[in-house]
Design a protein around this motif. Structure first.
Motif, PDB file in Angstrom:
ATOM      1  N   GLY A 173       9.341  20.075 -14.005  1.00  0.00           N
ATOM      2  CA  GLY A 173      10.460  20.917 -13.180  1.00  0.00           C
ATOM      3  C   GLY A 173      10.423  21.551 -11.810  1.00  0.00           C
ATOM      4  N   TYR A 174       9.294  20.483 -10.906  1.00  0.00           N
ATOM      5  CA  TYR A 174       9.152  21.120  -9.934  1.00  0.00           C
ATOM      6  C   TYR A 174       8.874  19.790  -8.962  1.00  0.00           C
ATOM      7  N   ILE A 175       9.013  19.799  -7.878  1.00  0.00           N
ATOM      8  CA  ILE A 175       8.447  18.885  -7.017  1.00  0.00           C
ATOM      9  C   ILE A 175       8.592  19.244  -5.372  1.00  0.00           C
ATOM     10  N   ASN A 176       7.518  18.853  -5.167  1.00  0.00           N
ATOM     11  CA  ASN A 176       7.721  18.878  -3.452  1.00  0.00           C
ATOM     12  C   ASN A 176       6.936  17.871  -2.657  1.00  0.00           C
ATOM     13  N   PRO A 177       6.959  17.732  -1.185  1.00  0.00           N
ATOM     14  CA  PRO A 177       6.300  16.418  -0.804  1.00  0.00           C
ATOM     15  C   PRO A 177       4.679  16.287  -0.980  1.00  0.00           C
ATOM     16  N   GLU A 178       3.957  17.519  -1.207  1.00  0.00           N
ATOM     17  CA  GLU A 178       2.492  17.351  -1.540  1.00  0.00           C
ATOM     18  C   GLU A 178       2.280  16.790  -2.798  1.00  0.00           C
ATOM     19  N   VAL A 179       3.313  16.419  -3.689  1.00  0.00           N
ATOM     20  CA  VAL A 179       3.124  15.664  -4.896  1.00  0.00           C
ATOM     21  C   VAL A 179       2.876  14.135  -4.672  1.00  0.00           C
ATOM     22  N   PHE A 180       3.285  13.847  -3.427  1.00  0.00           N
ATOM     23  CA  PHE A 180       3.434  12.248  -3.048  1.00  0.00           C
ATOM     24  C   PHE A 180       2.325  11.921  -1.848  1.00  0.00           C
ATOM     25  N   PRO A 181       1.059  12.277  -1.998  1.00  0.00           N
ATOM     26  CA  PRO A 181       0.158  11.802  -0.974  1.00  0.00           C
ATOM     27  C   PRO A 181       0.041  10.489  -0.915  1.00  0.00           C
ATOM     28  N   LEU A 182      -0.502   9.967   0.348  1.00  0.00           N
ATOM     29  CA  LEU A 182      -0.712   8.558   0.309  1.00  0.00           C
ATOM     30  C   LEU A 182      -1.895   8.192  -0.299  1.00  0.00           C
ATOM     31  N   LEU A 183      -2.943   8.897  -0.720  1.00  0.00           N
ATOM     32  CA  LEU A 183      -4.183   8.767  -1.607  1.00  0.00           C
ATOM     33  C   LEU A 183      -3.472   8.041  -3.081  1.00  0.00           C
ATOM     34  N   GLN A 184      -2.266   8.379  -3.303  1.00  0.00           N
ATOM     35  CA  GLN A 184      -1.902   7.940  -4.799  1.00  0.00           C
ATOM     36  C   GLN A 184      -1.445   6.616  -4.639  1.00  0.00           C
ATOM     37  N   SER A 185      -0.897   6.233  -3.450  1.00  0.00           N
ATOM     38  CA  SER A 185      -0.568   4.508  -3.397  1.00  0.00           C
ATOM     39  C   SER A 185      -2.144   3.708  -3.614  1.00  0.00           C
ATOM     40  N   ILE A 186      -2.820   4.506  -2.789  1.00  0.00           N
ATOM     41  CA  ILE A 186      -4.309   3.660  -2.671  1.00  0.00           C
ATOM     42  C   ILE A 186      -4.956   3.735  -4.115  1.00  0.00           C
ATOM     43  N   LEU A 187      -4.679   4.673  -4.892  1.00  0.00           N
ATOM     44  CA  LEU A 187      -5.377   4.673  -6.118  1.00  0.00           C
ATOM     45  C   LEU A 187      -4.560   3.872  -7.171  1.00  0.00           C
ATOM     46  N   ILE A 188      -3.317   3.655  -7.043  1.00  0.00           N
ATOM     47  CA  ILE A 188      -2.727   2.706  -7.972  1.00  0.00           C
ATOM     48  C   ILE A 188      -2.858   1.352  -7.786  1.00  0.00           C
ATOM     49  N   LEU A 189      -3.123   0.999  -6.513  1.00  0.00           N
ATOM     50  CA  LEU A 189      -3.672  -0.316  -6.017  1.00  0.00           C
ATOM     51  C   LEU A 189      -5.080  -0.574  -6.868  1.00  0.00           C
ATOM     52  N   LEU A 222       0.745  -1.221   0.126  1.00  0.00           N
ATOM     53  CA  LEU A 222       0.033   0.088   0.184  1.00  0.00           C
ATOM     54  C   LEU A 222       0.894   1.264  -0.095  1.00  0.00           C
ATOM     55  N   GLY A 223       2.037   1.107  -0.040  1.00  0.00           N
ATOM     56  CA  GLY A 223       2.966   2.290   0.064  1.00  0.00           C
ATOM     57  C   GLY A 223       3.837   2.455  -1.295  1.00  0.00           C
ATOM     58  N   PHE A 224       3.219   2.001  -2.433  1.00  0.00           N
ATOM     59  CA  PHE A 224       4.039   1.623  -3.754  1.00  0.00           C
ATOM     60  C   PHE A 224       4.486   3.264  -4.161  1.00  0.00           C
ATOM     61  N   PHE A 225       3.518   4.110  -3.956  1.00  0.00           N
ATOM     62  CA  PHE A 225       3.923   5.541  -4.662  1.00  0.00           C
ATOM     63  C   PHE A 225       5.271   6.028  -3.906  1.00  0.00           C
ATOM     64  N   ALA A 226       5.763   5.538  -2.957  1.00  0.00           N
ATOM     65  CA  ALA A 226       6.982   6.032  -2.128  1.00  0.00           C
ATOM     66  C   ALA A 226       8.263   5.881  -3.145  1.00  0.00           C
ATOM     67  N   PHE A 227       8.045   4.787  -3.858  1.00  0.00           N
ATOM     68  CA  PHE A 227       9.273   4.523  -4.737  1.00  0.00           C
ATOM     69  C   PHE A 227       9.271   5.693  -5.842  1.00  0.00           C
ATOM     70  N   PHE A 228       8.030   5.939  -6.289  1.00  0.00           N
ATOM     71  CA  PHE A 228       7.925   7.062  -7.094  1.00  0.00           C
ATOM     72  C   PHE A 228       8.574   8.491  -6.675  1.00  0.00           C
ATOM     73  N   ALA A 229       8.363   8.634  -5.402  1.00  0.00           N
ATOM     74  CA  ALA A 229       9.196   9.793  -4.832  1.00  0.00           C
ATOM     75  C   ALA A 229      10.384   9.683  -4.649  1.00  0.00           C
ATOM     76  N   VAL A 230      10.899   8.419  -4.636  1.00  0.00           N
ATOM     77  CA  VAL A 230      12.295   8.142  -4.398  1.00  0.00           C
ATOM     78  C   VAL A 230      13.163   8.420  -5.867  1.00  0.00           C
ATOM     79  N   GLY A 231      12.448   8.260  -7.059  1.00  0.00           N
ATOM     80  CA  GLY A 231      12.947   8.304  -8.126  1.00  0.00           C
ATOM     81  C   GLY A 231      12.875   9.841  -8.732  1.00  0.00           C
TER      82      GLY A 231
END
Length: 461
Positions: free
Chosen positions: A358-374, A175-184
């Motif tokens: 060209g821009y990222i911040n922590p709010e681009v990676f909310p937990l909801l995105q992991s749930i949506l991918i699932l 349920l935390g798969f989007f965290a890897f996207f943040a790592v990238g």
């Protein structure tokens, strides 16, 4: 009058009247009240939005307008069909299915389906035609839909293909798969020199891709190693925690990640290799072609992986981990591989997404995105790459298609309703894999356990 005296004075006919169920207490009318309540709820949900000046504005407009009667007519009509016409409708639907099935199996559609399944040349030709359509059709769309194709559908399709390896093939609930996207994404910001800490060497975005893939592989191993003994709910909680750790580090480690400000002025994606030079601009179409290339590449690699020894080991682990271990499958090794390989696709997606914006911040990676991918993976069909792509396209397209008619705060409510209905009536997904269909059928017959997210037989290892 005492209770005893009262019971003595009751005649048999009076007692039978007390036991009798009134007409309005029958199950049929209980269901009617439920459908009326559903109609009122539907009218409130689809009615006018409230405002801060009049807190009863939404309720008043709902109960005085025609929308209420439309919703009540719809729900009561469904109730009437269910109660009084269910048998003939069911018989007609069964006959229609049988006739359609015989027509399909014996007609040109059935012949084409059989050729696609058995003739490799026809299958490759169909894939080539589909790929050409995927490359040509977006050029005729409006700029806004091209942006949706790139920023949401293609990016999330790439992520869903990676998650399909973890949950669809290996049966590990992440349920935390989007965290890897943040790592990238943060790898891109770091190696292009846009974070507070300087990299040893500034890289082009093209060369960041292999670095981000390796970084995500390592993160997948770090997540997978301490969680090898966990499955089901326990693994889900751990992966949720992993996502929160990544999110909070990105948000609070100001000297490392830039904190809430994030990273800015990340250069566009560009290639400068072996005499080939090209720089992607802000236009979405070049990014669409780039993402299609990576999606096709990942599909080819993962399809070969699925039918290899590794894929068969994942299937064995998902269906029965203890039996797989008893038959010599190294469950530790293959589960770590599933985590690492699934996470690697997120690195590619994170690099391309960050380069385009060209821009990222922590709010681009909310937990909801992991749930949506699932949800995309399950909706399309776990274990099926075509199903994952279709599920992602439908669920990403739906909120965008509703934006002209539905308030932004309500769009995901419709998405949730669609997921509920889908899981009730078609839990295998839009395009399930044959293996998943067989597992669900066996589960209905009480032979096996189709829920790959439950504990293994005999309890946790």
């Amino acid at each position: 009058m005492s209770t005893v005296d009262t019971s003595k004075n009751l005649t048999p006919s009076a007692a039978s009247k007390l036991r009798r169920t009134a007409w309005y207490q029958t199950e049929r009318f209980s269901r009617l009240w439920a459908m009326i309540a559903l109609g009122v709820l539907l009218a409130l949900v689809t009615g006018e939005q409230g405002n801060t000046r009049d807190i009863f504005f939404s309720i008043e407009s709902t109960f005085t307008g025609p929308n209420l009667w439309v919703c009540l007519g719809l729900t009561v009509g469904v109730w009437a069909l269910r109660e009084f016409a269910a048998t003939p409708i069911k018989g007609a639907v069964t006959k229609a299915k049988e006739s359609a099935g015989s027509a399909v199996s014996g007609g040109p559609v059935g012949t084409l389906r059989e050729r696609l399944r058995t003739d490799k040349r026809v299958k490759l030709g169909g894939i080539a035609v589909l790929l050409i359509l995927v490359l040509v059709i977006p050029s005729g769309l409006e700029r806004s839909w091209q942006t949706v194709l790139v920023d949401q559908i293609a990016i999330f399709a790439l992520l869903a293909i990676g998650l399909n390896v973890v949950i669809g093939w290996a049966g590990l609930l992440d349920l935390g798969f989007f965290a890897f996207f943040a790592v990238g994404a943060y790898s891109t910001a770091y190696w292009t020199g846009r974070l507070p800490i300087e990299p040893p060497v500034v890289l082009n975005n093209f060369w960041v891709i292999p670095v981000a893939v390796i970084t995500c592989l390592i993160c997948g191993l770090l997540l997978g190693a301490p969680t090898l003994r966990l499955r089901g709910d326990y693994l889900a909680i751990v992966t949720l925690g992993f996502h929160e750790i990544i999110y909070l580090v990105a948000k609070n480690a100001d000297g490392l990640t830039g904190g809430p400000q994030g990273a800015r002025l990340i250069p566009d994606f560009s290639i400068d290799f072996a005499g080939l030079e090209y720089k992607w601009s802000i236009k979405p179409l070049p990014y669409w072609y780039l993402l299609v290339f990576f999606i096709v590449l990942v599909i080819i690699l993962f399809s070969r992986l699925e039918h290899s020894r590794v894929g068969r080991a994942w299937t064995a682990i998902r269906e029965d981990e203890i039996a797989a271990a008893a038959n010599g499958v190294n469950t530790v090794q293959f589960k770590l591989m599933a985590f690492a390989i699934g996470a690697s696709t997120s690195g590619v997606a994170g690099v391309i997404f960050t380069s385009k914006y060209g821009y990222i911040n922590p709010e681009v990676f909310p937990l909801l995105q992991s749930i949506l991918i699932l949800a995309y993976v399950i909706f399309g069909g776990m274990g099926s790459i075509p199903g994952v792509l279709i599920g992602t396209a439908i669920l990403v397209w739906l909120p965008e298609a509703l934006k002209d008619w539905v308030d932004p705060s309500d769009r995901y409510m419709y998405l949730g309703a669609l997921l509920v209905i889908m899981m009730i009536y078609r839990p295998q997904g839009v395009w399930p894999s044959r293996r998943r269909q067989r597992e669900l059928k066996m589960a209905e017959e009480g032979i096996g356990d189709a829920d790959a997210m439950s504990e293994p037989a005999g309890g946790k290892i």
